[in-house]
Write a protein that holds these residues in place. Structure first.
Motif, PDB file in Angstrom:
ATOM      1  N   HIS A  50       0.613  -1.220  -0.295  1.00 13.69           N
ATOM      2  CA  HIS A  50      -0.089  -0.191  -0.237  1.00 13.69           C
ATOM      3  C   HIS A  50       0.221   1.239   0.287  1.00 13.69           C
ATOM      4  CE1 HIS A  50       0.743  -0.875   3.844  1.00 13.69           C
ATOM      5  NE2 HIS A  50       0.693   0.651   4.494  1.00 13.69           N
ATOM      6  N   TYR A  51       2.199   1.549   0.640  1.00 10.28           N
ATOM      7  CA  TYR A  51       2.854   2.445   0.375  1.00 10.28           C
ATOM      8  C   TYR A  51       3.622   2.858  -1.006  1.00 10.28           C
ATOM      9  CZ  TYR A  51       4.795   1.624   5.689  1.00 10.28           C
ATOM     10  OH  TYR A  51       4.824   1.094   6.678  1.00 10.28           O
ATOM     11  N   GLU A  52       3.196   2.021  -2.114  1.00 13.93           N
ATOM     12  CA  GLU A  52       2.931   2.200  -3.688  1.00 13.93           C
ATOM     13  C   GLU A  52       1.854   4.011  -3.896  1.00 13.93           C
ATOM     14  OE1 GLU A  52       2.523  -0.892  -6.212  1.00 13.93           O
ATOM     15  OE2 GLU A  52       3.857  -2.037  -5.391  1.00 13.93           O
ATOM     16  N   LYS A  53       1.446   3.493  -2.957  1.00 12.16           N
ATOM     17  CA  LYS A  53      -0.019   5.146  -3.250  1.00 12.16           C
ATOM     18  C   LYS A  53       0.884   6.279  -2.706  1.00 12.16           C
ATOM     19  CE  LYS A  53      -3.655   1.547  -3.152  1.00 12.16           C
ATOM     20  NZ  LYS A  53      -5.394   1.212  -2.714  1.00 12.16           N
ATOM     21  N   LEU A  54       1.710   6.441  -1.959  1.00 15.25           N
ATOM     22  CA  LEU A  54       1.818   6.996  -0.993  1.00 15.25           C
ATOM     23  C   LEU A  54       3.959   8.396  -2.092  1.00 15.25           C
ATOM     24  CD1 LEU A  54       2.954   5.870   2.789  1.00 15.25           C
ATOM     25  CD2 LEU A  54       0.793   6.416   0.922  1.00 15.25           C
ATOM     26  N   SER A  55       3.387   9.015  -2.304  1.00 17.39           N
ATOM     27  CA  SER A  55       4.295  10.658  -2.498  1.00 17.39           C
ATOM     28  C   SER A  55       5.677  10.028  -1.448  1.00 17.39           C
ATOM     29  CB  SER A  55       3.920  12.128  -2.693  1.00 17.39           C
ATOM     30  OG  SER A  55       4.045  12.152  -0.799  1.00 17.39           O
ATOM     31  N   SER A  56       6.360  10.231  -2.483  1.00 21.46           N
ATOM     32  CA  SER A  56       7.798  10.352  -1.869  1.00 21.46           C
ATOM     33  C   SER A  56       8.240  11.138  -0.307  1.00 21.46           C
ATOM     34  CB  SER A  56       8.944  10.872  -2.423  1.00 21.46           C
ATOM     35  OG  SER A  56      10.224  10.412  -2.061  1.00 21.46           O
ATOM     36  N   ALA A  57       7.460  12.119   0.146  1.00 20.62           N
ATOM     37  CA  ALA A  57       7.188  12.998   1.382  1.00 20.62           C
ATOM     38  C   ALA A  57       6.549  11.802   2.159  1.00 20.62           C
ATOM     39  CB  ALA A  57       7.160  14.004   1.231  1.00 20.62           C
ATOM     40  N   GLU A  58       5.913  11.102   2.229  1.00 22.44           N
ATOM     41  CA  GLU A  58       4.545  10.384   2.844  1.00 22.44           C
ATOM     42  C   GLU A  58       4.822   9.255   2.948  1.00 22.44           C
ATOM     43  OE1 GLU A  58       0.265  11.870   0.752  1.00 22.44           O
ATOM     44  OE2 GLU A  58       1.394  10.021  -0.316  1.00 22.44           O
ATOM     45  N   VAL A  63       7.661   5.732   7.633  1.00 22.97           N
ATOM     46  CA  VAL A  63       8.514   4.803   8.070  1.00 22.97           C
ATOM     47  C   VAL A  63       9.002   5.555   9.283  1.00 22.97           C
ATOM     48  CG1 VAL A  63       8.986   3.471   5.431  1.00 22.97           C
ATOM     49  CG2 VAL A  63      10.596   5.384   6.151  1.00 22.97           C
ATOM     50  N   GLY A  64       8.827   6.984   9.605  1.00 25.09           N
ATOM     51  CA  GLY A  64       9.646   7.282  10.239  1.00 25.09           C
ATOM     52  C   GLY A  64      10.798   8.417  10.479  1.00 25.09           C
ATOM     53  N   VAL A  65      11.122   8.262   8.719  1.00 21.44           N
ATOM     54  CA  VAL A  65      12.762   9.113   8.016  1.00 21.44           C
ATOM     55  C   VAL A  65      11.987  10.926   8.946  1.00 21.44           C
ATOM     56  CG1 VAL A  65      14.046   9.553   6.235  1.00 21.44           C
ATOM     57  CG2 VAL A  65      13.380   7.506   6.618  1.00 21.44           C
ATOM     58  N   ILE A  66      10.873  10.884   7.969  1.00 22.18           N
ATOM     59  CA  ILE A  66      10.850  12.495   8.442  1.00 22.18           C
ATOM     60  C   ILE A  66       8.756  12.304   9.046  1.00 22.18           C
ATOM     61  CG2 ILE A  66       9.399  14.475   7.870  1.00 22.18           C
ATOM     62  CD1 ILE A  66      10.968  13.907   4.586  1.00 22.18           C
ATOM     63  N   ALA A  67       9.397  13.728  10.304  1.00 20.35           N
ATOM     64  CA  ALA A  67       8.548  13.703  11.677  1.00 20.35           C
ATOM     65  C   ALA A  67       8.163  14.564  12.083  1.00 20.35           C
ATOM     66  CB  ALA A  67       8.917  12.455  13.094  1.00 20.35           C
ATOM     67  N   ILE A  68       7.490  15.605  13.187  1.00 20.22           N
ATOM     68  CA  ILE A  68       7.467  16.166  13.816  1.00 20.22           C
ATOM     69  C   ILE A  68       8.150  16.207  14.948  1.00 20.22           C
ATOM     70  CG2 ILE A  68       5.418  17.676  14.807  1.00 20.22           C
ATOM     71  CD1 ILE A  68       3.700  16.306  13.181  1.00 20.22           C
ATOM     72  N   VAL A  77      13.959  15.658  10.067  1.00 20.76           N
ATOM     73  CA  VAL A  77      14.103  14.675   9.794  1.00 20.76           C
ATOM     74  C   VAL A  77      15.392  14.080  10.471  1.00 20.76           C
ATOM     75  CG1 VAL A  77      16.198  13.221   7.977  1.00 20.76           C
ATOM     76  CG2 VAL A  77      15.072  14.971   7.395  1.00 20.76           C
ATOM     77  N   THR A  78      14.358  12.876  11.089  1.00 23.21           N
ATOM     78  CA  THR A  78      14.876  12.395  12.691  1.00 23.21           C
ATOM     79  C   THR A  78      16.269  11.901  12.203  1.00 23.21           C
ATOM     80  OG1 THR A  78      14.293   9.828  11.080  1.00 23.21           O
ATOM     81  CG2 THR A  78      13.056  11.120  13.042  1.00 23.21           C
ATOM     82  N   ALA A 213      19.268  -2.140  21.547  1.00 25.13           N
ATOM     83  CA  ALA A 213      18.973  -1.383  20.074  1.00 25.13           C
ATOM     84  C   ALA A 213      19.745   0.408  20.669  1.00 25.13           C
ATOM     85  CB  ALA A 213      18.660  -1.521  18.840  1.00 25.13           C
ATOM     86  N   GLY A 214      21.141   0.912  20.380  1.00 28.89           N
ATOM     87  CA  GLY A 214      20.957   1.523  20.724  1.00 28.89           C
ATOM     88  C   GLY A 214      20.363   3.165  19.343  1.00 28.89           C
ATOM     89  N   ASN A 215      19.974   1.927  18.274  1.00 26.91           N
ATOM     90  CA  ASN A 215      19.511   3.421  17.391  1.00 26.91           C
ATOM     91  C   ASN A 215      18.353   2.304  17.049  1.00 26.91           C
ATOM     92  OD1 ASN A 215      22.404   5.275  16.804  1.00 26.91           O
ATOM     93  ND2 ASN A 215      22.772   3.055  17.074  1.00 26.91           N
ATOM     94  N   VAL A 216      17.447   2.854  17.852  1.00 29.48           N
ATOM     95  CA  VAL A 216      16.119   2.224  17.438  1.00 29.48           C
ATOM     96  C   VAL A 216      15.955   3.093  15.635  1.00 29.48           C
ATOM     97  CG1 VAL A 216      14.018   2.257  18.505  1.00 29.48           C
ATOM     98  CG2 VAL A 216      15.516   2.149  19.963  1.00 29.48           C
ATOM     99  N   MET A 217      15.595   4.307  15.894  1.00 35.40           N
ATOM    100  CA  MET A 217      14.951   4.210  14.478  1.00 35.40           C
ATOM    101  C   MET A 217      15.850   3.862  12.927  1.00 35.40           C
ATOM    102  SD  MET A 217      13.028   5.917  12.516  1.00 35.40           S
ATOM    103  CE  MET A 217      11.999   6.216  13.467  1.00 35.40           C
ATOM    104  N   ILE A 218      17.073   2.915  13.595  1.00 32.89           N
ATOM    105  CA  ILE A 218      17.588   2.496  12.140  1.00 32.89           C
ATOM    106  C   ILE A 218      17.195   1.117  12.026  1.00 32.89           C
ATOM    107  CG2 ILE A 218      20.319   1.588  11.223  1.00 32.89           C
ATOM    108  CD1 ILE A 218      21.421   4.691  12.285  1.00 32.89           C
ATOM    109  N   ALA A 219      17.527   0.018  13.255  1.00 29.73           N
ATOM    110  CA  ALA A 219      16.979  -1.090  13.354  1.00 29.73           C
ATOM    111  C   ALA A 219      15.472  -0.998  12.948  1.00 29.73           C
ATOM    112  CB  ALA A 219      16.480  -1.178  14.995  1.00 29.73           C
ATOM    113  N   ARG A 220      14.666   0.226  13.290  1.00 28.94           N
ATOM    114  CA  ARG A 220      13.132  -0.344  12.345  1.00 28.94           C
ATOM    115  C   ARG A 220      13.265  -0.220  10.991  1.00 28.94           C
ATOM    116  NH1 ARG A 220       7.631   1.410  11.994  1.00 28.94           N
ATOM    117  NH2 ARG A 220       7.511   2.665  10.323  1.00 28.94           N
ATOM    118  N   LEU A 221      14.217   0.852  10.302  1.00 31.86           N
ATOM    119  CA  LEU A 221      13.912   0.625   9.123  1.00 31.86           C
ATOM    120  C   LEU A 221      14.623  -0.362   8.316  1.00 31.86           C
ATOM    121  CD1 LEU A 221      15.475   4.386   8.713  1.00 31.86           C
ATOM    122  CD2 LEU A 221      13.336   3.935   7.771  1.00 31.86           C
ATOM    123  N   LEU A 222      16.028  -0.913   9.354  1.00 32.18           N
ATOM    124  CA  LEU A 222      16.177  -2.427   8.724  1.00 32.18           C
ATOM    125  C   LEU A 222      15.651  -3.426   8.692  1.00 32.18           C
ATOM    126  CD1 LEU A 222      19.603  -2.004  10.390  1.00 32.18           C
ATOM    127  CD2 LEU A 222      19.591  -2.347   7.664  1.00 32.18           C
TER     128      LEU A 222
END
Length: 268
Positions: A50-58, A63-68, A77-78, A213-222
């Motif tokens: 379903h991610y195929e329908k999203l724009s690059s920013a979305e 996935v958490g690379v961009i956040a508030i 950017v995280t 894990a010292g890097n929770v976001m990187i672990a999530r992306l992997l």
């Protein structure tokens, strides 16, 4: 207090620092080719079609690379997203000591092959993919383990060991540290060096499912691309695969500056 001492203090004070948001960074600071390749791998999993329908920013927000930034209400950017998918120069502006190297030293020269964020201007994702593919090619003269009913090839188990060692380095290193990460390959030994002290006792590394894990976001992306899905079991997998392969058991040591995981392909 020096900048090095400040960075060390910050990195030790919060296990989730790579989830913090850099509000002065935007999608323009990310590497498009890395995003495209990472997204292709993510969307290859039917769960994420379903991610195929999203724009690059979305997609990057999903996935958490961009956040508030919850303090300012602005998007950015995280830290983990920048390290993983950022442009090399953008990474250096926040992490001036950022450097990861793989050296294949099976040569009469200084090295046979070098994969380096420094010379090749890579981010963490690019370094991981290049190193993962290279490490898969290293055990190219495998043999069959005697007296093992499944006739497991030692080179396949060694590939598993090296994969888990690489994931351990990427997920657990301290990117805030002035120390840099290094993988050394020699004729019979592999050395994985990452910055920072282990977050679990050394004696538990090969026997526990505990994960810090010292890097929770990187672990999530992997995990999104199928790596490290069983976080916390990597040490066990390394140890058990070495036992089955009848090669020398791995060892690990750590101090305030770095952690070194040593693996041998010599028979025990």
């Amino acid at each position: 207090m020096t900048i090095e001492q400040l960075i060390e203090q910050v990195s030790k004070s919060n296990d989730n620092t790579d989830m913090d948001v850099l509000t002065h960074y935007s999608i323009d600071d990310l590497d498009k080719s890395s995003i495209d390749d990472f997204r292709r791998r993510v969307e290859g999993n039917p769960k994420f079609e379903h991610y195929e329908k999203l724009s690059s920013a979305e997609f990057l927000e999903e996935v958490g690379v961009i956040a508030i930034n919850r303090n300012t209400g602005t998007k950015g950017v995280t830290i983990g997203g920048l390290l993983f998918l950022g442009k090399h120069l953008a990474i250096l502006q926040t992490f001036p000591h950022f450097q990861m190297d793989l050296f294949d030293r099976r040569s009469q020269e200084r090295w046979r092959t070098r994969i380096s964020t420094f010379t090749d201007h890579l981010n963490v994702y690019q370094f991981f993919i290049l190193s993962y593919n290279y490490l898969k090619s290293v055990p190219d003269n495998g043999f069959i383990v005697d007296e093992y009913p499944l006739q497991v090839e030692v080179d396949e188990l060694l590939k598993l060991i090296l994969r888990e060692a690489l994931l351990n380095l990427i997920m657990h290193t301290d990117y805030f540290s002035p120390e840099h990460e290094m993988i050394n390959i020699s004729w019979h030994d592999f050395e994985f060096i990452n910055a920072g002290m282990m977050k679990i006792p050394v004696e538990n590394f090969f026997t526990t499912e505990e994960s810090k894990a010292g890097n929770v976001m990187i672990a999530r992306l992997l995990k999104l691309i199928g790596f490290g899905e069983c976080a916390g079991t990597g040490g066990e997998e390394i140890f058990n695969a070495a036992k089955i392969s009848k090669i020398q058991l791995p060892s690990i040591e750590t101090d305030a500056k770095r952690t070194i995981l040593r693996i041998s392909n010599k028979k025990s």
